[in-house]
Design an enzyme around this catalytic site. Structure first.
Site, PDB file in Angstrom:
ATOM      1  N   LYS A  72       0.816  -1.216   0.000  1.00  0.00           N
ATOM      2  CA  LYS A  72       0.000   0.000   0.000  1.00  0.00           C
ATOM      3  C   LYS A  72       0.851   1.269   0.000  1.00  0.00           C
ATOM      4  O   LYS A  72       0.411   2.323   0.437  1.00  0.00           O
ATOM      5  CB  LYS A  72      -0.962   0.032   1.201  1.00  0.00           C
ATOM      6  N   SER A 163      -4.885   2.945   4.594  1.00  0.00           N
ATOM      7  CA  SER A 163      -5.060   2.377   3.264  1.00  0.00           C
ATOM      8  C   SER A 163      -5.090   0.858   3.321  1.00  0.00           C
ATOM      9  O   SER A 163      -5.888   0.207   2.638  1.00  0.00           O
ATOM     10  CB  SER A 163      -3.939   2.853   2.342  1.00  0.00           C
TER      11      SER A 163
END
Length: 275
Positions: A72, A163
């Site tokens: 991420k 995220s």
């Protein structure tokens, strides 16, 4: 509020300084480690791996550069941008050779077979974000190639946690499965839950210590994921100056293609950067 608290706690934790050179272990190696190193030596000396040669003169070869993480952090966007360079051949999928035991047991020939066909002047690159946080990977990569060039893309650790959580949460929502709120993962017994995978992946200094035991810092190029989102060209140019890319002209060609993609397909570009 969760992001603010997480950011504050991550800033409080201080890293320890680790020498950026291969660690010397005074204890005897385990038999399995010795066997692995001997096998690697024998394979290299006897040239036991066979390159799959295409009729056009291209062949599969071991990567000269690996994108090791972080999950991420923008690894896919980085790989897509680098793929625009005419002298880069990138593996399409995450190989997971060094971190998955089933794959690692298959040996280097299997690893080579996962690589794309490339010409002698091209650089082969593979991307597996899980490498950065896997304890066994640095030594395994070092045993294969002590001169390996590594790319590590990092972003704000708090945003990376959010995220990471969001991706898993969204996957559960698609399957109509419930998923706890992020607050339930962040704190355990009144303290930051470092056992929560999303948080552990954002403790960059811990994982970097492990890599610096085997590779000097000048072999690990760190890409600023936040800057890559806002202004990708300078970050790509920095990679070009640190990695063994052949020429400035080809770097400019890569940036020119990237510029056209941003102008003509902004939605695609943003989705890649945020993935």
């Amino acid at each position: 509020m969760a992001a603010f608290l997480l950011g504050a706690v991550l800033l409080i934790v201080q890293p320890q300084i680790v020498p950026s050179r291969p660690a010397i272990n005074s204890k005897a190696e385990t038999s399995s480690q010795s066997v692995q190193r001997e096998l690697l030596k024998k394979m290299s000396q006897k040239n036991d791996f066979k390159e799959s040669i295409h009729s056009n003169g291209s062949c599969r070869q071991l990567p000269q550069t690996i994108i090791i993480g972080v999950r991420k952090g923008g690894t896919r966007a980085l790989l897509e941008m680098l793929s625009l360079h005419p002298d880069i051949a990138a593996a399409e999928s995450e190989v997971h050779f060094f971190d998955w035991e089933d794959h690692y047991r298959n040996g280097l020939q299997w690893y080579i077979n996962q690589m794309p066909f490339s010409y002698p002047h091209q650089i082969t690159v593979e991307k597996t974000p899980a490498y950065f946080t896997s304890p066994k990977v640095p030594e395994r990569v070092y045993n294969m190639n002590q001169s390996m060039r590594l790319l590590l893309i990092l972003r704000d650790p708090s945003e990376r946690v959010l995220s990471d959580y969001t991706q898993v949460f969204y996957n559960h929502m698609q399957k109509h499965k419930p998923y706890p709120s992020i607050e339930q993962f962040l704190i355990k017994d009144g303290e930051l839950n470092v056992d929560y995978k999303a948080i552990n992946r954002s403790l960059y200094y811990i994982h970097m210590q492990n890599w610096l035991k085997y590779f000097p810092l000048n072999h690990i190029h760190i890409v600023d994921g936040d800057k890559l989102i806002k202004d990708p060209f300078p970050e790509i140019e920095k990679i070009g100056s640190s990695a063994p890319f052949p020429s400035r002209t080809r770097q400019e060609s890569c940036c020119s293609k990237l510029s056209r993609i941003i102008i003509m397909q902004p939605t695609l570009c943003i989705s890649l950067l945020l993935e």
